[in-house]
Structures are given as structure tokens and as C-alpha cells.
Design a protein around this motif. Structure first.
Motif, PDB file in Angstrom:
ATOM      1  N   LYS A 167     -18.604 -55.740  11.720  1.00 22.55           N
ATOM      2  CA  LYS A 167     -19.784 -56.611  11.835  1.00 22.55           C
ATOM      3  C   LYS A 167     -20.320 -57.057  10.473  1.00 22.55           C
ATOM      4  CE  LYS A 167     -21.430 -54.807  16.273  1.00 22.55           C
ATOM      5  NZ  LYS A 167     -22.501 -54.026  16.950  1.00 22.55           N
ATOM      6  N   ALA A 168     -19.965 -56.325   9.428  1.00 25.65           N
ATOM      7  CA  ALA A 168     -20.464 -56.667   8.096  1.00 25.65           C
ATOM      8  C   ALA A 168     -19.791 -57.936   7.584  1.00 25.65           C
ATOM      9  CB  ALA A 168     -20.222 -55.519   7.127  1.00 25.65           C
ATOM     10  N   ASP A 169     -20.599 -58.903   7.145  1.00 22.26           N
ATOM     11  CA  ASP A 169     -20.035 -60.117   6.547  1.00 22.26           C
ATOM     12  C   ASP A 169     -19.402 -59.809   5.197  1.00 22.26           C
ATOM     13  OD1 ASP A 169     -21.038 -62.140   8.514  1.00 22.26           O
ATOM     14  OD2 ASP A 169     -22.960 -61.298   7.899  1.00 22.26           O
ATOM     15  N   ILE A 170     -20.001 -58.832   4.489  1.00 19.14           N
ATOM     16  CA  ILE A 170     -19.458 -58.368   3.213  1.00 19.14           C
ATOM     17  C   ILE A 170     -19.345 -56.850   3.279  1.00 19.14           C
ATOM     18  CG2 ILE A 170     -19.709 -58.315   0.704  1.00 19.14           C
ATOM     19  CD1 ILE A 170     -21.695 -60.633   0.947  1.00 19.14           C
ATOM     20  N   LEU A 171     -18.158 -56.329   3.098  1.00 18.69           N
ATOM     21  CA  LEU A 171     -17.936 -54.885   3.032  1.00 18.69           C
ATOM     22  C   LEU A 171     -17.465 -54.556   1.620  1.00 18.69           C
ATOM     23  CD1 LEU A 171     -17.677 -52.059   4.290  1.00 18.69           C
ATOM     24  CD2 LEU A 171     -15.363 -52.704   5.032  1.00 18.69           C
ATOM     25  N   ILE A 172     -18.206 -53.673   0.943  1.00 16.75           N
ATOM     26  CA  ILE A 172     -17.885 -53.323  -0.445  1.00 16.75           C
ATOM     27  C   ILE A 172     -17.318 -51.906  -0.497  1.00 16.75           C
ATOM     28  CG2 ILE A 172     -18.771 -53.038  -2.792  1.00 16.75           C
ATOM     29  CD1 ILE A 172     -21.049 -54.957  -2.020  1.00 16.75           C
ATOM     30  N   PHE A 173     -16.065 -51.798  -0.928  1.00 14.37           N
ATOM     31  CA  PHE A 173     -15.436 -50.496  -1.177  1.00 14.37           C
ATOM     32  C   PHE A 173     -15.581 -50.188  -2.664  1.00 14.37           C
ATOM     33  CE2 PHE A 173     -12.702 -51.532   2.567  1.00 14.37           C
ATOM     34  CZ  PHE A 173     -12.910 -50.374   3.293  1.00 14.37           C
ATOM     35  N   ASP A 174     -16.368 -49.186  -3.015  1.00 12.05           N
ATOM     36  CA  ASP A 174     -16.484 -48.798  -4.415  1.00 12.05           C
ATOM     37  C   ASP A 174     -15.580 -47.601  -4.694  1.00 12.05           C
ATOM     38  OD1 ASP A 174     -17.283 -48.829  -7.020  1.00 12.05           O
ATOM     39  OD2 ASP A 174     -19.385 -48.376  -6.644  1.00 12.05           O
ATOM     40  N   ASP A 175     -15.151 -47.461  -5.958  1.00 15.09           N
ATOM     41  CA  ASP A 175     -14.289 -46.349  -6.381  1.00 15.09           C
ATOM     42  C   ASP A 175     -13.034 -46.234  -5.516  1.00 15.09           C
ATOM     43  OD1 ASP A 175     -15.850 -45.567  -8.532  1.00 15.09           O
ATOM     44  OD2 ASP A 175     -17.134 -44.303  -7.299  1.00 15.09           O
ATOM     45  N   PHE A 176     -12.434 -47.379  -5.235  1.00 12.18           N
ATOM     46  CA  PHE A 176     -11.219 -47.402  -4.421  1.00 12.18           C
ATOM     47  C   PHE A 176     -10.052 -46.802  -5.201  1.00 12.18           C
ATOM     48  CE2 PHE A 176      -7.317 -49.465  -2.948  1.00 12.18           C
ATOM     49  CZ  PHE A 176      -7.426 -49.388  -1.575  1.00 12.18           C
ATOM     50  N   GLY A 177      -9.333 -45.880  -4.547  1.00 13.79           N
ATOM     51  CA  GLY A 177      -8.099 -45.363  -5.120  1.00 13.79           C
ATOM     52  C   GLY A 177      -8.243 -44.255  -6.135  1.00 13.79           C
ATOM     53  N   LEU A 178      -9.422 -43.647  -6.254  1.00 17.00           N
ATOM     54  CA  LEU A 178      -9.565 -42.536  -7.201  1.00 17.00           C
ATOM     55  C   LEU A 178      -8.767 -41.317  -6.746  1.00 17.00           C
ATOM     56  CD1 LEU A 178     -13.299 -42.567  -8.379  1.00 17.00           C
ATOM     57  CD2 LEU A 178     -11.266 -43.486  -9.502  1.00 17.00           C
ATOM     58  N   GLN A 179      -8.520 -41.236  -5.449  1.00 15.51           N
ATOM     59  CA  GLN A 179      -7.692 -40.162  -4.899  1.00 15.51           C
ATOM     60  C   GLN A 179      -6.563 -40.773  -4.083  1.00 15.51           C
ATOM     61  OE1 GLN A 179     -10.463 -37.876  -2.575  1.00 15.51           O
ATOM     62  NE2 GLN A 179     -11.366 -36.859  -4.356  1.00 15.51           N
ATOM     63  N   SER A 180      -5.393 -40.147  -4.144  1.00 19.69           N
ATOM     64  CA  SER A 180      -4.282 -40.622  -3.320  1.00 19.69           C
ATOM     65  C   SER A 180      -4.640 -40.492  -1.842  1.00 19.69           C
ATOM     66  CB  SER A 180      -3.020 -39.814  -3.628  1.00 19.69           C
ATOM     67  OG  SER A 180      -2.615 -40.028  -4.963  1.00 19.69           O
ATOM     68  N   PHE A 181      -4.130 -41.399  -1.041  1.00 22.71           N
ATOM     69  CA  PHE A 181      -4.472 -41.413   0.381  1.00 22.71           C
ATOM     70  C   PHE A 181      -3.544 -40.494   1.178  1.00 22.71           C
ATOM     71  CE2 PHE A 181      -6.157 -46.050   0.060  1.00 22.71           C
ATOM     72  CZ  PHE A 181      -7.222 -45.587  -0.695  1.00 22.71           C
ATOM     73  N   ASP A 182      -4.138 -39.733   2.085  1.00 22.54           N
ATOM     74  CA  ASP A 182      -3.325 -38.983   3.040  1.00 22.54           C
ATOM     75  C   ASP A 182      -3.104 -39.879   4.262  1.00 22.54           C
ATOM     76  OD1 ASP A 182      -5.692 -38.949   4.488  1.00 22.54           O
ATOM     77  OD2 ASP A 182      -6.105 -36.833   4.126  1.00 22.54           O
ATOM     78  N   ASN A 183      -2.455 -39.330   5.281  1.00 20.21           N
ATOM     79  CA  ASN A 183      -2.129 -40.143   6.460  1.00 20.21           C
ATOM     80  C   ASN A 183      -3.382 -40.711   7.130  1.00 20.21           C
ATOM     81  OD1 ASN A 183       0.643 -39.869   6.221  1.00 20.21           O
ATOM     82  ND2 ASN A 183       0.704 -37.981   7.437  1.00 20.21           N
ATOM     83  N   HIS A 184      -4.421 -39.860   7.237  1.00 21.00           N
ATOM     84  CA  HIS A 184      -5.671 -40.303   7.884  1.00 21.00           C
ATOM     85  C   HIS A 184      -6.294 -41.453   7.101  1.00 21.00           C
ATOM     86  CE1 HIS A 184      -5.870 -37.118  10.889  1.00 21.00           C
ATOM     87  NE2 HIS A 184      -5.547 -36.235   9.949  1.00 21.00           N
ATOM     88  N   ALA A 185      -6.330 -41.315   5.789  1.00 18.75           N
ATOM     89  CA  ALA A 185      -6.941 -42.343   4.949  1.00 18.75           C
ATOM     90  C   ALA A 185      -6.165 -43.655   5.026  1.00 18.75           C
ATOM     91  CB  ALA A 185      -7.012 -41.857   3.501  1.00 18.75           C
ATOM     92  N   ARG A 186      -4.834 -43.559   4.976  1.00 16.26           N
ATOM     93  CA  ARG A 186      -3.999 -44.759   5.069  1.00 16.26           C
ATOM     94  C   ARG A 186      -4.247 -45.503   6.374  1.00 16.26           C
ATOM     95  NH1 ARG A 186      -0.112 -41.884   2.110  1.00 16.26           N
ATOM     96  NH2 ARG A 186       0.603 -40.782   3.970  1.00 16.26           N
ATOM     97  N   GLU A 187      -4.265 -44.746   7.473  1.00 16.13           N
ATOM     98  CA  GLU A 187      -4.460 -45.372   8.781  1.00 16.13           C
ATOM     99  C   GLU A 187      -5.841 -46.013   8.880  1.00 16.13           C
ATOM    100  OE1 GLU A 187      -3.717 -42.408  11.716  1.00 16.13           O
ATOM    101  OE2 GLU A 187      -1.600 -42.177  11.181  1.00 16.13           O
ATOM    102  N   ALA A 188      -6.854 -45.334   8.328  1.00 17.45           N
ATOM    103  CA  ALA A 188      -8.219 -45.862   8.396  1.00 17.45           C
ATOM    104  C   ALA A 188      -8.341 -47.149   7.580  1.00 17.45           C
ATOM    105  CB  ALA A 188      -9.212 -44.821   7.900  1.00 17.45           C
TER     106      ALA A 188
END
Length: 245
Positions: free
Chosen positions: A160-181
Motif C-alpha cells: 500500500k505504500a507509494d514509497i517504501l524505503i529500505f535502509d541499510d540494505f545488505g549489511l547482512q547476508s540473506f538467509d532463505n527466509h530473508a531472500r523469499e521475503a
């Protein structure tokens, strides 16, 4: 009907700003200085402006920014590879109607988060729904939501957000849950809404951080190809602030 009854009825109809202005006009004997049409327009405009201001305040609160950042306070004097003309074009928010994304990269302290939040603040001022979030915290929240069965509901809120801001993206490697999300979020928003990604990690390294080639390809294809890119350089702006303090 007397004046007090009129004011109470306006309040009952949730027209409090109109009621307050009408009361003040009566108290100061200014009602008769307007024609009927002028007075109705005065009351209506005052109520309209009040509702718009309240909506903006609500959007700013819901955005959950970590700092108050505005376009007016952006420092263009620092040598950090920030093109003023380009950034001010982004501030017109045309990228939202075009469903485009923005990627802001650079070392810690060069002002990435501030720029993203300034764009988000501008969005709220223009009545766009904005969500600012720390990537790691959001992914933890979504992981827990799969346990309690609210995952799809949380994804719907983000969409629903017209603008979604992801801050500090990628500071940690993604596990399976994170990748899927991340895949679910980006796929839901692709060609529908705009996303701003802020990262200390250069885009060239995102593939390895996301991991699992097929998903990484799909995520990057949806993000990078439709993005405006800002790569900030230079020393941390916080150093100068500490020295001044």
C-alpha cells in the motif's frame, strides 16, 4: 437556530476547524464583512486546509522516519557526488507516477539515509503514503509473521505504500527466509509502486549478498533496471558535525 447550536452541530459533524473559525468570526464581529458566498468559501477553505494538514501529519507519523529530513535542509556544498539538478528532479516525485525506483549507495555517514528520508518527507507532503524501515528489522518482523500467520497481511501493508524505503540494505547476508521475503516484496511492488534502497554495499556486490542465483537474478532484475542511481562518495559528514560540536 442560535450561534451556539450551529457551532455544536458543526463539531458533531466533525467540522471542528469550521466551527472554531465561525466562533472567532462571531466573537470579533467579522461575519458581516463578508457576503454569504464569501463566508461559506472562507469556512470551507479553512476546514479543507485543516484536514489536509492533519493528513500530512498522520502520513509523517506513519512513515516512521528516524530523523526529520527535508529537501530544504539538504547540503549540496559537500563534495560527495550529489547532482543538485538531478536530485531536485527526483524531488518532483515524477518517479512515483512512473513506478520507478531509487538506489542510493555510499560509505557510512555520507548522508544516504538523510536523502532517502528527505524524498520520503516530500512524498508525505504531497500526500503519498510512505514507509521507512531498517531492512534487517523488517526481515526479522516478516520472519516472525510467518510463524503467527500474519505474513500476507504484512506484505499487503507494504504494498500500500507509494514509497517504501529500505535502509541499510545488505549489511547482512540473506538467509532463505530473508531472500523469499525480499523477493515477495519486490515482486509485489514491481511496476506498481516505487521503492528506495539505501546501502553501504555497492550494487555490484548485491548478487553475492542475496545469494541463490535464481532469486538474486530475479530481485536485481526488478530493482536495478528501473532505478535512478545515486552513488555518494567522500568522508563522513558526521566528522564535521563532531568537530563543530
Amino acid at each position: 437556530m442560535n450561534a451556539n447550536q450551529t457551532i455544536e452541530k458543526l463539531k458533531a459533524m466533525r467540522l471542528s476547524a469550521m466551527a472554531e473559525l465561525h466562533y472567532n468570526q462571531l466573537k470579533d464581529n467579522r461575519v458581516e464583512t463578508h457576503t454569504a458566498d464569501q463566508y461559506l468559501a472562507l469556512l470551507t477553505d479553512h476546514q479543507w486546509e485543516d484536514r489536509q494538514n492533519r493528513k500530512i501529519e498522520r502520513l509523517l507519523l506513519q512513515a516512521n522516519f528516524k530523523q526529520r529530513a527535508t529537501m530544504a535542509d539538504i547540503d549540496y556544498t559537500q563534495s560527495r557526488n550529489l547532482d543538485k539538478n538531478m536530485f531536485e528532479r527526483l524531488a518532483t516525485l515524477d518517479f512515483i507516477s512512473r513506478k520507478e525506483n531509487i538506489i542510493i549507495t555510499g560509505a557510512s555517514g555520507v548522508g544516504k539515509s538523510y536523502l532517502a528520508q528527505a524524498l520520503g518527507h516530500q512524498g508525505c507532503m504531497m500526500k503519498y503514503k510512505t514507509i521507512y524501515t531498517n531492512t534487517a528489522r523488517l526481515l526479522k518482523k516478516l520472519k516472525l509473521s510467518k510463524v503467527d500467520g500474519t505474513y500476507l497481511k504484512e506484505l499487503a501493508k507494504l504494498l500500500k505504500a507509494d514509497i517504501l524505503i529500505f535502509d541499510d540494505f545488505g549489511l547482512q547476508s540473506f538467509d532463505n527466509h530473508a531472500r523469499e521475503a525480499i523477493m515477495d516484496i519486490i515482486d509485489d511492488r514491481y511496476n506498481k509502486k516505487s521503492t528506495i534502497i539505501v546501502s553501504q554495499i555497492p550494487v555490484s556486490a548485491w548478487y553475492d549478498i542475496i545469494g541463490e542465483g535464481t532469486i538474486a537474478d530475479a530481485i536485481l532484475d526488478r530493482i536495478v533496471n528501473s532505478s535512478h542511481r545515486i552513488n555518494l562518495v567522500g568522508e563522513s559528514l558526521r566528522k564535521g558535525k563532531i568537530k563543530k560540536d
